[in-house]
Motif scaffolding. Structure first.
Motif, PDB file in Angstrom:
ATOM      1  N   PHE A 194      -8.491  -7.232   0.104  1.00 25.40           N
ATOM      2  CA  PHE A 194      -8.013  -6.569  -1.120  1.00 25.40           C
ATOM      3  C   PHE A 194      -9.159  -6.209  -2.062  1.00 25.40           C
ATOM      4  O   PHE A 194      -8.965  -5.433  -2.998  1.00 25.40           O
ATOM      5  CB  PHE A 194      -7.026  -7.479  -1.872  1.00 25.40           C
ATOM      6  N   LEU A 224      -3.497  -1.365   3.642  1.00 28.56           N
ATOM      7  CA  LEU A 224      -3.773  -2.696   4.166  1.00 28.56           C
ATOM      8  C   LEU A 224      -3.109  -2.856   5.527  1.00 28.56           C
ATOM      9  O   LEU A 224      -1.900  -2.627   5.634  1.00 28.56           O
ATOM     10  CB  LEU A 224      -3.177  -3.755   3.224  1.00 28.56           C
ATOM     11  N   VAL A 281       1.069  -1.552   2.465  1.00 31.41           N
ATOM     12  CA  VAL A 281       0.791  -2.540   3.501  1.00 31.41           C
ATOM     13  C   VAL A 281       1.598  -2.253   4.765  1.00 31.41           C
ATOM     14  O   VAL A 281       2.790  -1.948   4.689  1.00 31.41           O
ATOM     15  CB  VAL A 281       1.152  -3.972   3.007  1.00 31.41           C
TER      16      VAL A 281
END
Lengths: 275, 265
Positions: free
Chosen positions: B151, B158, B190
């Motif tokens: 991060f 991600l 993500v």
């Protein structure tokens, strides 16, 4: 989210020294017993003759009386060993870097490097004398270098290539250049392997230089002095010269070991003594 | 107009000489700020799919675009943060220097790196462990360092490959909470691979259910649980309904392996 699992505590210097002192008591005792046996037990009780093993005190006396000649010769041979070590290890590192970069070449040559690692290279010592001249230090430097080359090559290459695939994938995800992969991943990863090989190489370099002397060389070389002392029946001097070679060898090895502790201060093996 | 971060078009992956089709005809999109989980039996190609999105391996056919760019361009632009099942920390680096590794690669100066690492350490609650080496930390702490590293540079996307799969249940639930907290604070997108149904439902805004060989998207379950999710979320009736829904989809996709695991939990 309030508790944090306890981490392994770092050892304090005092802890480590304390542990060391206790560790050393048995080995110091063995050393003292060895000296006593050498001085009195072996000559007086077992009746071992002087030409087989002179008394410890006689060796020490020769070591002191001949100190200038012995240390001069020791330094001469040590320089040969050091030169061979630098040359052999340096070349091995360069070749290891190249072979790890071009994997197919590495795979093709690796079996030969491992095979060469297993041959008694010291057998070539008379040949290098013929190639580089009996009196030239280069004949000894080269035999030492060849002795150092293969173990360092094999270990360095293993260290550079035994990187976990995910570590490479991580670098790839950062769009890392090949150079960055080497500097940040492969080279640090290879250091534990490399230092193991360098310690072995330091011993081999001394062996190469001294044994190279045995096949002929300058009269100021340690190996030549050991040989001529034995030929003249000066066994105390020969033993004192062996003592010089041993001190230099141990000092060389220790210097590499100290460098290793500094370079690998992060490594579990350098700290795990306390646990 | 929706803001699409990842667009996957008719993606297939064949390994070897056509004898193993790992992925077949996969198409879906991920919008900005989404948390999408890929769930399926082992060997369904979910990790392969993740690696193709991250341009770590190449697809056989089809294309992935990230922020409108081909996956390769996105990787070269450092749009990806990756977290693996094992923490993949560099043993010779301290916690601080592991977290700042991507920042070094991005050419951040020392002061900026130090500032960001400090923030990240706060976020994953590892203050005080700055100068520890990875082997001095527990598995859960190591994975938190790995999260902080991923991060740290606020990547556009991600990619997480079963990051908590090797941890015990307690640690896993705690890290689930932490991950959601970081995700909401940093506001990233993500893609999360898992084989735990509960984990997928708890974390995600959508769950993509995959079938076994060849890997396909068998269905997508939108998760309408309110944000932010808390420990109480796991006890809501809606949570169990969604878990059942995902389980049925998996069952329909022939993923008996995951169901056996789920039955054990």
């Amino acid at each position: 989210m309030t508790t944090i699992a306890e981490a392994i505590p770092r050892s304090t210097l005092a802890d480590r020294v304390g542990t060391r002192a206790r560790d050393w008591v048995p080995s110091v005792a063995v050393f003292a017993l060895g000296i006593v046996a050498w001085q009195w037990l072996i000559p007086d009780v077992f009746g071992v003759q002087r030409f087989l093993l002179p008394r410890f005190s006689a060796v020490i006396t020769a070591f002191w009386d001949e100190r200038n000649a012995l240390w001069g010769a020791g330094w001469f041979t040590f320089k040969e060993a050091l030169g061979g070590f630098a040359l052999g290890c340096g070349l091995a590192l360069i070749v290891a870097l190249l072979l790890s970069r071009w994997k197919h070449v590495g795979d093709a040559l690796m079996p030969y490097a491992i095979a060469a690692n297993a041959i008694p290279i010291i057998a070539f010592a008379p040949i290098t004398n013929a190639w580089f001249g009996l009196l030239s230090p280069w004949s000894k430097i080269v035999i030492s270098a060849v002795l150092c080359f293969f173990p360092v090559l094999v270990n360095a290459l293993r260290g550079l290539t035994s990187v976990r695939p995910e570590s490479i994938e991580l670098m790839r995800s950062y769009a890392a250049s090949e150079r960055a992969v080497y500097l940040r991943l492969r080279i640090p990863n290879s250091l534990p392997f490399l230092f193991t090989a360098l310690k072995v190489a330091s011993v081999l370099a001394m062996i190469g230089a001294v044994v190279g002397d045995y096949f002929g060389g300058s009269t100021s070389a340690l190996g030549v002095q050991i040989q001529s002392s034995v030929a003249l029946g000066q066994f105390e001097t020969a033993w004192a010269a062996i003592l010089v070679a041993s001190i230099l060898g141990i000092a060389f090895y220790s210097a590499i070991a100290v460098a290793e502790r500094f370079a690998l201060s992060w490594h579990p093996s350098t700290r795990s003594r306390v646990e | 107009m929706t803001d699409v971060v990842v667009s996957i078009q008719k993606l297939s992956k064949v390994f070897g000489r056509g004898n193993l089709t790992a992925l077949k005809d996969i198409s879906f999109e991920v919008e900005r700020g989404e948390f999408i989980s890929l769930i399926g039996p082992s060997g369904c190609g979910k990790s392969t799919l993740l690696r193709i999105v991250g341009d770590i391996i190449e697809p056989s056919t089809g294309a992935v675009t990230v922020n409108g760019k081909p996956a390769r361009r996105a990787r070269l632009d450092r749009d990806y943060g990756i977290v693996f099942q094992s923490p993949v920390l560099y043993d010779w680096r301290t916690v601080t220097r592991n977290i700042s590794l991507p920042l070094e690669m991005l050419g951040w100066d020392r002061g900026r790196r130090a500032k960001r690492v400090k923030e990240m350490l706060q976020l994953v609650e590892l203050e005080g462990f700055e100068n520890h080496h990875p082997w001095q930390l527990s598995g859960g702490m190591q994975q938190r360092v790995s999260l902080a590293r991923a991060f740290s540079f606020s990547p556009a996307l991600l990619l997480m490959d079963e990051p908590f799969g090797a941890l015990d249940e307690m640690t896993r639930e705690r890290l689930n909470m932490e991950l959601l907290q970081i995700w909401s604070e940093i506001g990233s997108t993500v893609i999360f691979v898992t084989h735990s149904i509960q984990e997928a439902v708890f974390l995600s805004t959508r769950v993509a259910v995959m079938s076994a060989r060849p890997g396909r998207i068998a269905g997508i379950v939108p998760v309408d649980l309110p944000q932010p999710r808390t420990a109480a979320t796991r006890e809501e009736p809606r949570f169990f309904e969604l878990v059942t829904q995902v389980r049925e989809q998996l069952h329909a996709a022939g993923a008996d392996e995951v169901l056996e695991e789920a039955a054990l939990q």
